[in-house]
Scaffold this motif. Sequence first.
Motif, PDB file in Angstrom:
ATOM      1  N   ASP A 271       0.798  -1.232   0.000  1.00 63.30           N
ATOM      2  CA  ASP A 271       0.000   0.000   0.000  1.00 63.30           C
ATOM      3  C   ASP A 271       0.827   1.276   0.000  1.00 63.30           C
ATOM      4  O   ASP A 271       0.399   2.296  -0.536  1.00 63.30           O
ATOM      5  CB  ASP A 271      -0.960   0.013   1.202  1.00 63.30           C
ATOM      6  CG  ASP A 271      -2.072  -1.011   1.031  1.00 63.30           C
ATOM      7  OD1 ASP A 271      -2.377  -1.358  -0.131  1.00 63.30           O
ATOM      8  OD2 ASP A 271      -2.604  -1.469   2.050  1.00 63.30           O
ATOM      9  N   VAL A 272       1.985   1.240   0.635  1.00 60.47           N
ATOM     10  CA  VAL A 272       2.836   2.431   0.704  1.00 60.47           C
ATOM     11  C   VAL A 272       3.933   2.291  -0.348  1.00 60.47           C
ATOM     12  O   VAL A 272       4.716   1.342  -0.318  1.00 60.47           O
ATOM     13  CB  VAL A 272       3.448   2.600   2.116  1.00 60.47           C
ATOM     14  CG1 VAL A 272       4.416   3.782   2.148  1.00 60.47           C
ATOM     15  CG2 VAL A 272       2.329   2.794   3.133  1.00 60.47           C
ATOM     16  N   LYS A 273       3.957   3.225  -1.291  1.00 62.34           N
ATOM     17  CA  LYS A 273       4.754   3.012  -2.503  1.00 62.34           C
ATOM     18  C   LYS A 273       6.180   3.547  -2.456  1.00 62.34           C
ATOM     19  O   LYS A 273       6.982   3.205  -3.314  1.00 62.34           O
ATOM     20  CB  LYS A 273       4.039   3.650  -3.712  1.00 62.34           C
ATOM     21  CG  LYS A 273       2.618   3.121  -3.944  1.00 62.34           C
ATOM     22  CD  LYS A 273       2.609   1.637  -4.293  1.00 62.34           C
ATOM     23  CE  LYS A 273       1.204   1.145  -4.654  1.00 62.34           C
ATOM     24  NZ  LYS A 273       1.117  -0.333  -4.691  1.00 62.34           N
ATOM     25  N   THR A 274       6.491   4.416  -1.503  1.00 63.05           N
ATOM     26  CA  THR A 274       7.859   4.964  -1.491  1.00 63.05           C
ATOM     27  C   THR A 274       8.574   4.714  -0.156  1.00 63.05           C
ATOM     28  O   THR A 274       7.947   4.701   0.914  1.00 63.05           O
ATOM     29  CB  THR A 274       7.876   6.494  -1.749  1.00 63.05           C
ATOM     30  OG1 THR A 274       7.320   7.151  -0.604  1.00 63.05           O
ATOM     31  CG2 THR A 274       7.084   6.853  -2.990  1.00 63.05           C
ATOM     32  N   ALA A 275       9.880   4.541  -0.262  1.00 61.21           N
ATOM     33  CA  ALA A 275      10.709   4.340   0.918  1.00 61.21           C
ATOM     34  C   ALA A 275      10.561   5.523   1.861  1.00 61.21           C
ATOM     35  O   ALA A 275      10.420   5.361   3.078  1.00 61.21           O
ATOM     36  CB  ALA A 275      12.168   4.177   0.507  1.00 61.21           C
ATOM     37  N   MET A 276      10.581   6.714   1.291  1.00 57.70           N
ATOM     38  CA  MET A 276      10.538   7.912   2.132  1.00 57.70           C
ATOM     39  C   MET A 276       9.302   7.921   3.018  1.00 57.70           C
ATOM     40  O   MET A 276       9.370   8.231   4.206  1.00 57.70           O
ATOM     41  CB  MET A 276      10.577   9.165   1.249  1.00 57.70           C
ATOM     42  CG  MET A 276      10.882  10.426   2.021  1.00 57.70           C
ATOM     43  SD  MET A 276      10.906  11.875   0.935  1.00 57.70           S
ATOM     44  CE  MET A 276      12.422  11.588   0.033  1.00 57.70           C
ATOM     45  N   GLU A 277       8.152   7.548   2.411  1.00 60.14           N
ATOM     46  CA  GLU A 277       6.905   7.543   3.165  1.00 60.14           C
ATOM     47  C   GLU A 277       6.926   6.470   4.258  1.00 60.14           C
ATOM     48  O   GLU A 277       6.577   6.734   5.414  1.00 60.14           O
ATOM     49  CB  GLU A 277       5.731   7.307   2.198  1.00 60.14           C
ATOM     50  CG  GLU A 277       4.379   7.671   2.802  1.00 60.14           C
ATOM     51  CD  GLU A 277       3.214   7.359   1.850  1.00 60.14           C
ATOM     52  OE1 GLU A 277       2.079   7.301   2.344  1.00 60.14           O
ATOM     53  OE2 GLU A 277       3.467   7.157   0.633  1.00 60.14           O
ATOM     54  N   SER A 278       7.395   5.270   3.906  1.00 60.44           N
ATOM     55  CA  SER A 278       7.417   4.196   4.892  1.00 60.44           C
ATOM     56  C   SER A 278       8.392   4.500   6.026  1.00 60.44           C
ATOM     57  O   SER A 278       8.068   4.324   7.208  1.00 60.44           O
ATOM     58  CB  SER A 278       7.806   2.864   4.229  1.00 60.44           C
ATOM     59  OG  SER A 278       7.925   1.865   5.229  1.00 60.44           O
TER      60      SER A 278
END
Lengths: 341, 341
Positions: free
Chosen positions: B320-327
Amino acid sequence: MIKVAVNGYGTIGKRVADAVSCQPDMEIIGVSKTKPGAEAYVAKERGYPLYIADIGKKDAFIKAGLEVAGSVEEMIQKADIVVDATPGGVGEGNKALYEKYQKKAIWEGGEEHELAGFSFNSSCNYDQAIGRQFARVVSCNTTGLCRIIKLIDSVFGVKKVRATMVRRGGDPGDIKRGPIDAIVLNPVTIPSHHGPDVQSVLPHISIVTSAMIVPTTLMHMHFINMELKNPATKEQVIELIKAHSRLGLIEKSTGITSTAELKEFTSDLLRPRGDLWENGIFADSLSVLDGTDLYLFQAIHQEADVVVETVDCIRAMAGDVKTAMESISITNKAVGLTAIR
Amino acid sequence: MIKVAVNGYGTIGKRVADAVSCQPDMEIIGVSKTKPGAEAYVAKERGYPLYIADIGKKDAFIKAGLEVAGSVEEMIQKADIVVDATPGGVGEGNKALYEKYQKKAIWEGGEEHELAGFSFNSSCNYDQAIGRQFARVVSCNTTGLCRIIKLIDSVFGVKKVRATMVRRGGDPGDIKRGPIDAIVLNPVTIPSHHGPDVQSVLPHISIVTSAMIVPTTLMHMHFINMELKNPATKEQVIELIKAHSRLGLIEKSTGITSTAELKEFTSDLLRPRGDLWENGIFADSLSVLDGTDLYLFQAIHQEADVVVETVDCIRAMAGDVKTAMESISITNKAVGLTAIR
């Protein structure tokens, strides 16, 4: 016979005294202690005349059953050469005394290069020590670095050295030092003092060193990388090491992978105090990648490797033996240094 | 909510369970132990349903006052993703079970790359983990290397890495491991497994690693040299590190020079278990010589740095979370990872 006094009969001094006393061209005329204790009893047992720094403390020695031959100043007058193995930083204060009696003196690596104006390593600059009044034998780690770097540089040319020293926290008998459970950066900054110290012996070598202290007592461990000017093979380097009496090769077949197993081995070989006078180079670690990128691990026994260098330094300064090869051969034979493999 | 099971509630597993349970998008549906003991009591105290590998041992748990929710096989069926934190080499045998129930699974660095076919590091290849069934979070040391190498490579280009790992002998609670008084080459040969392991995440990086084990428990210490393709300054590198949430910068002003003082600091900061999730990079060690020759020391907390990576890996695989930065941002906020300086 070269008359040698050992000022400071501690970890290094007691080993130097034993190594000197078995040389065919040297004798120990005295050793010094600041207070009675186990090492003073060993000096008595060995028959080394015992001198003391503070003659006011003579009664304490007498009470302990230890005969006092006189003051340190008296000892110095009787010597041709004094080996100053007092604790790091203390030896500096003794220089005036050596100058007063116009005696030759050798300091160990705990003192600064500038004190003697000349830093010594048998394999690198024996001939420059001939006839000198003052010299400093570089520290155990610097000695270990100089030996291997000089050899590799002389055959293949060394473009750059990068070396990491993992150092023992204290000597086995030193119960006051740490750390108990830490890896300590010593120093945090790059480079550690070892790089510049190597350059005091080998000024043309480009070298970057780092150092850590860990909770162990037996030996230091070096991880060394040398970028070479000309290609080498592992086999060539192994042969060079085998031909160098101050570089010990630890073969894979021994099963030795650590400082502790190596110390057990030198003890089993009945070396005095289990001393490893050579660099302990792990044959299986020796790698040449991309033709000119050399890597190796070497164990350095902090209590021992400078001892044979100090003996050579005495001989060079006395002036009768003109080549490193000849002195190293005499020293090795006298102490019983034969290949560990 | 992503339903997470932790198979193997030990040093890493118990930390992963705690980190997962505080994430806004995840929940722990169960953890497993093979026998009763202190960690099983902690699981009970935390309210994690306890599953056991050998249901025949249920009585021993009941007798110890520990409720058993069922078998490991039952736990797996209830999960969306299993984090396999069983001891190194054991996890391999569990793959068939995860395949049987078509579950996603994450192994830790004790297992081989080939088992999962994909090795993960949040800062390097988060996007490649999205939707995968299997992944392996690389070991603590490899994680620490990947983070800093990736950053430096992406800005300056890395020509060659040389890294020496001085590793802790055992974790603080592990009373059966050594060494007590030795520096152990592990392995004697060059390179250690860490170099190839970094390449499982960053295949284009040229890297040579060596490793020693020493008598300490708190953290590993890395000495890293990177030859850069383009010139850098110390100030530029410091700024990059400051901007990277998984790279902690230990300022000179803290007075910290060792793993022990650093652990004391993270404990004082009231991090759970005093965990250091980031690389602990010593600012004062960071040096750029000759414009392109970078050096630094970094402490790596073997029990902690992979924990936040594992949480990110779960999130990537869930999809569901597509970017490393967001995770990374979600993970850090949830566990309480804020800059240590």
